[in-house]
Design an enzyme around this catalytic site. Structure first.
Site, mmCIF file in Angstrom:
data_model
loop_
_atom_site.group_PDB
_atom_site.id
_atom_site.type_symbol
_atom_site.label_atom_id
_atom_site.label_comp_id
_atom_site.label_asym_id
_atom_site.label_seq_id
_atom_site.Cartn_x
_atom_site.Cartn_y
_atom_site.Cartn_z
ATOM 1 N N HIS A 67 -8.405 1.094 -8.090
ATOM 2 C CA HIS A 67 -7.876 -0.177 -8.594
ATOM 3 C C HIS A 67 -6.354 -0.149 -8.644
ATOM 4 O O HIS A 67 -5.709 -1.198 -8.599
ATOM 5 C CB HIS A 67 -8.449 -0.476 -9.980
ATOM 6 C CG HIS A 67 -7.864 0.322 -11.094
ATOM 7 N ND1 HIS A 67 -8.080 1.692 -11.225
ATOM 8 C CD2 HIS A 67 -7.066 -0.031 -12.132
ATOM 9 C CE1 HIS A 67 -7.441 2.127 -12.286
ATOM 10 N NE2 HIS A 67 -6.820 1.114 -12.864
ATOM 11 N N ARG A 68 -5.778 1.054 -8.739
ATOM 12 C CA ARG A 68 -4.334 1.240 -8.635
ATOM 13 C C ARG A 68 -4.081 2.480 -7.788
ATOM 14 O O ARG A 68 -4.791 3.482 -7.919
ATOM 15 C CB ARG A 68 -3.691 1.411 -10.018
ATOM 16 C CG ARG A 68 -3.615 0.123 -10.826
ATOM 17 C CD ARG A 68 -2.860 0.351 -12.131
ATOM 18 N NE ARG A 68 -2.608 -0.908 -12.830
ATOM 19 C CZ ARG A 68 -1.938 -0.997 -13.970
ATOM 20 N NH1 ARG A 68 -1.451 0.100 -14.540
ATOM 21 N NH2 ARG A 68 -1.738 -2.158 -14.546
ATOM 22 N N LYS A 72 -4.468 9.788 -9.025
ATOM 23 C CA LYS A 72 -3.744 10.943 -9.566
ATOM 24 C C LYS A 72 -4.704 11.856 -10.301
ATOM 25 O O LYS A 72 -5.551 11.396 -11.050
ATOM 26 C CB LYS A 72 -2.661 10.448 -10.548
ATOM 27 C CG LYS A 72 -1.673 11.506 -10.948
ATOM 28 C CD LYS A 72 -0.599 11.646 -9.888
ATOM 29 C CE LYS A 72 0.430 12.717 -10.299
ATOM 30 N NZ LYS A 72 -0.128 14.080 -10.276
ATOM 31 N N LYS A 108 -9.588 13.928 -9.066
ATOM 32 C CA LYS A 108 -9.623 15.336 -9.462
ATOM 33 C C LYS A 108 -10.118 16.142 -8.272
ATOM 34 O O LYS A 108 -10.930 15.683 -7.469
ATOM 35 C CB LYS A 108 -10.550 15.547 -10.661
ATOM 36 C CG LYS A 108 -10.483 16.928 -11.271
ATOM 37 C CD LYS A 108 -9.136 17.213 -11.896
ATOM 38 C CE LYS A 108 -8.914 16.418 -13.161
ATOM 39 N NZ LYS A 108 -7.714 16.842 -13.912
#
Length: 250
Positions: A67-68, A72, A108
């Site tokens: 969604h973004r 990360k 991850k």
């Protein structure tokens, strides 16, 4: 004959807590299912030559939410790493970033190894080969997926990852932005806000967020802004106690 009963897995436990929170909202069921689902999981094996001969290493990278971007999340080196754990931690990264409004999706990665059983040269081979596998499937990149240190990894492994990515992408000016947690000396532009002291503190707890460091960096950022205003000849703002007061209406 009795059969052993097993509780929910790590990822299932995360989803159970998600459902408890979702029950307090009025979002459509389909949207909640989309938020909960793990978008992409890349599981792979690769051979590495070690002192004991050739070994087949298992690795994973999970991208929970796009969604973004970029997504990360850290990379773990542990003998107990598995796909369920990687997916669960990627989901938690999504929720943590969303709660504090950080513009990243959650991800991850993990490699199933006991790092104590390998020397530095073997660790480098494993790390570089893992990175090459991620590059093949576009699971790493400054605007796509930015790994970071986690359990069993640190600045050394991040330096190897950044160097491998740069070798596969010659001429890409932001290649070093493919990973965070690199050694300070590897950063091409020394940002004034960063200090070697804060870097040393980060090494003590990889992936931690330090309120003290944040406050100190914000203070230095304010000092840097003031220095630049002076250099431009801008008039500094008056302290609050010296500002003219507005006339009170009679």
């Amino acid at each position: 004959m009795t059969t052993a009963t097993h509780g929910p897995s790590f990822f299932e436990t995360v989803n159970l807590h998600f459902e408890r929170a979702a029950a307090l909202t009025d979002y459509p069921r389909g949207l909640l299912d989309q938020i909960k689902a793990c978008n992409s999981v890349y599981a792979f094996q690769f051979p590495v030559r070690t002192r004991r001969g050739y070994e087949v290493i298992s690795g994973w990278r999970a991208q929970h939410s796009h969604h973004r971007l970029p997504v990360k999340g850290g990379i773990r080196y542990a003998a107990e790493v598995n796909e369920d754990e990687v997916k669960a931690l990627a989901a938690l990264m999504t929720y943590k970033c969303a709660i504090v409004d950080v513009p990243f999706g959650g991800a991850k990665g993990g490699i199933r190894i006991d790092a104590k059983q390998y020397d530095a040269e073997e660790m480098e081979r494993i790390t570089r080969r893992y990175t090459a596998e991620l590059i093949k499937k576009n699971f790493i990149g400054p605007g796509v997926d930015v790994p970071a240190p986690d359990y069993g990894t640190g600045s050394r492994e991040m330096a190897w990852i950044a160097d491998t990515y740069a070798a596969f992408n010659p001429g890409q000016i932001d290649a070093l932005a493919c990973v965070t947690g690199k050694p300070v000396a590897q950063v091409p532009v020394r940002i004034e806000v960063l200090e070697r002291k804060s870097y040393a503190n980060r090494k003590r707890l990889v992936g931690g967020f330090y309120a003290y460091e944040y406050v100190q960096e914000v203070k230095r950022l304010g000092e840097l802004c003031r220095e630049r205003r002076v250099a431009r000849g801008d008039r500094p703002p008056l302290p609050a106690r010296n500002r003219p007061q507005r006339a009170q209406a009679l």
